[in-house]
Design an enzyme around this catalytic site. Structure first.
Site, PDB file in Angstrom:
ATOM      1  CG  HIS A 134      -1.911   0.999   1.379  1.00 17.52           C
ATOM      2  ND1 HIS A 134      -1.647   2.295   1.735  1.00 17.52           N
ATOM      3  CD2 HIS A 134      -3.250   0.928   1.190  1.00 17.52           C
ATOM      4  CE1 HIS A 134      -2.789   2.971   1.763  1.00 17.52           C
ATOM      5  NE2 HIS A 134      -3.770   2.171   1.433  1.00 17.52           N
ATOM      6  CG  ASP A 211       0.340  -2.504   6.157  1.00 18.30           C
ATOM      7  OD1 ASP A 211      -0.636  -2.645   6.917  1.00 18.30           O
ATOM      8  OD2 ASP A 211       0.296  -1.823   5.108  1.00 18.30           O
ATOM      9  CD  GLN A 214      -7.157  -4.530   4.011  1.00 19.52           C
ATOM     10  OE1 GLN A 214      -8.121  -5.205   4.367  1.00 19.52           O
ATOM     11  NE2 GLN A 214      -7.287  -3.279   3.619  1.00 19.52           N
ATOM     12  CE  LYS A 237      -7.391  -0.150   6.003  1.00 22.83           C
ATOM     13  NZ  LYS A 237      -8.174   0.152   4.816  1.00 22.83           N
ATOM     14  CB  CYS A 375      -3.654   3.280  -1.587  1.00 26.20           C
ATOM     15  SG  CYS A 375      -4.830   4.579  -1.285  1.00 26.20           S
TER      16      CYS A 375
END
Ligand code: PMP
Length: 417
Positions: A134, A211, A214, A237, A375
């Site tokens: 991202h 990261d 998600q 999220k 993104c």
């Protein structure tokens, strides 16, 4: 509550009851269409259990934290710090000092790139990221490159959208200071082999940032077992509100980081001549944080832990397989991201229909998806496409949602035929 039937799934959860927890799912959009929400990778919906605690904080408990001596301030501080403990348990950090509240994934990565990066990275040192990052895990490192003259290396991906592990391994050298990788790709759905990545990075003593924006809503994450140095995610999220997120870091690593922002709450003492800083986690949390947001994040974690990751995984696995099966049969469709290890995200393009037009036509049927580059412009360039339409599922989605998606895509294909 949506009136559509909930097809049977292998899941053990009470989907009807779960869906009633999300007030927004009873909404109708676009001339009375039931909302079919398939944009969970952009942001998840919020259950009453989260909304209630956020409301209660602002309605009955609004107060600033840490500095107050009055009842409400003590209460808010307890709730805020309680949420930190909930996050600690959720990711199995050793101690709450390792849990820094940020405004989200983006601010957490920027904090690491700017604070840890400036301290630890010099000209010629290397940062490795992947081709599927991202922008939030690309741009901060490019900024560090501008400042320091470090080298940014990009690990390639294959046509299925999987990381090329042999190529990744060959990029790591004794000059690699940081390996910053997305755990789960937001545009491809790929789940990266983070344990192997961490093991390889450690061979050369590189730090690892994951990261997990998600990831944390879909699977259990254990930072001690992973042995990553940093892990970041966003509350919005994870069924909480926007404006709150988490930077996990190992204590020794965080302690060696200079604060990026100075101000209230991060100091031990201030005179005009000299300021001394507070210990962790306050040292990295200058200013008034998203108090209600953090409390809501704690409630969101409690909520999904009651459902349990086993049931969540069953449901999402079923939805991914079911929707992928149906979509694959549509004429002219190409699914972008077909990794063996995948989360319930399906990016696709259909011959002759721009992804934005597809998004608009799906919206006309009440189906909320994302259209664009998500993104991740380098991913789009890799697959030689301008954009994709992306359907992303959560545990409260149903097979009927997937049916509605497919029905709406078929209609769009007819419009363009
Ligand atoms: N990384 C990934 C993988 C994401 O999906 C996102 C959000 N789309 C981000 C980082 C940035 O998150 P935020 O905008 O909440 O800071």
């Amino acid at each position: 509550m949506n009136q559509h039937t909930l097809n049977s799934t292998p899941s053990t959860m009470d989907l009807d009851a779960i869906r009633r927890d999300f007030p927004i799912l009873s909404r109708q959009v676009r001339d009375g269409k039931n909302l079919i929400y398939l944009d969970n990778a952009a942001t998840t919906l919020k259950p009453r259990q989260v909304l209630d605690v956020v409301y209660d904080h602002y309605a009955y408990g609004a107060s600033n934290i840490h500095r107050g001596v009055h009842f409400l301030s003590e209460e808010a501080t307890k709730l805020y710090e309680g949420a930190r403990e909930t996050v600690r348990r959720f990711i199995n950090a050793r101690e709450t000092a390792e849990v820094i509240f940020t405004s989200g994934t983006t601010s957490a990565i920027n904090l690491v790139a700017k604070s840890w990066g400036r301290k630890n990275v010099s000209a010629g040192d290397e940062i490795i990221i992947t081709h599927m990052e991202h922008h939030a895990n690309i741009v901060p490192w490019q900024m560090l490159r501008e400042e320091t003259g470090c080298v940014l290396k990009i690990a390639p991906i294959n046509d299925r959208g999987e990381l090329d592990m042999a190529a990744f391994e060959s990029l790591i050298t004794p000059r690699t200071k940081m390996v910053a990788v997305v755990y789960t790709s937001n545009s491809l759905g790929t789940i990266n082999p983070v344990r192997d990545i961490i093991r390889l990075a450690k061979v050369h003593g590189a730090a690892v940032l994951l990261d997990a924006a998600q990831t944390v809503a879909h699977t259990k994450v254990d930072v001690q077992s992973l042995d990553c140095d940093f892990l970041v995610f966003s509350g919005h999220k994870l069924f909480a509100t926007s404006g709150v997120g988490v930077l996990y870091g190992k204590r020794a690593v965080l302690e060696a980081m200079p604060p990026l922002m100075g101000g209230g709450d991060m100091i031990k003492s201030v005179t005009f001549e000299k300021t001394t800083y507070a210990g962790l986690p306050a040292r990295l949390e200058a200013g008034t944080p998203a108090i209600g947001g953090a409390i809501g994040l704690g409630a969101a974690i409690d909520y999904i832990q009651k459902i349990g990751f086993a049931a969540i995984a069953d449901q999402e696995k079923d939805l991914l397989a079911y929707a992928t099966g149906l979509l694959s049969e549509l004429p002219g469709i190409r699914i972008i991201g077909t990794a063996a290890e995948k989360t319930a995200i399906i990016s696709f393009v259909v011959d002759g229909i721009h992804p934005h037009d597809m998004g608009t036509l799906l919206d006309a049927e009440g189906v909320a998806v994302r259209a664009g580059h998500h993104c991740t412009q380098p991913v789009m360039a890799r697959f030689k496409i301008p954009a994709t339409t992306r359907a992303s599922f959560s545990f409260y989605n149903t097979r009927a949602d997937a049916d509605a998606l497919v029905h709406a895509i078929k209609k769009a294909i007819e419009v363009f035929a």
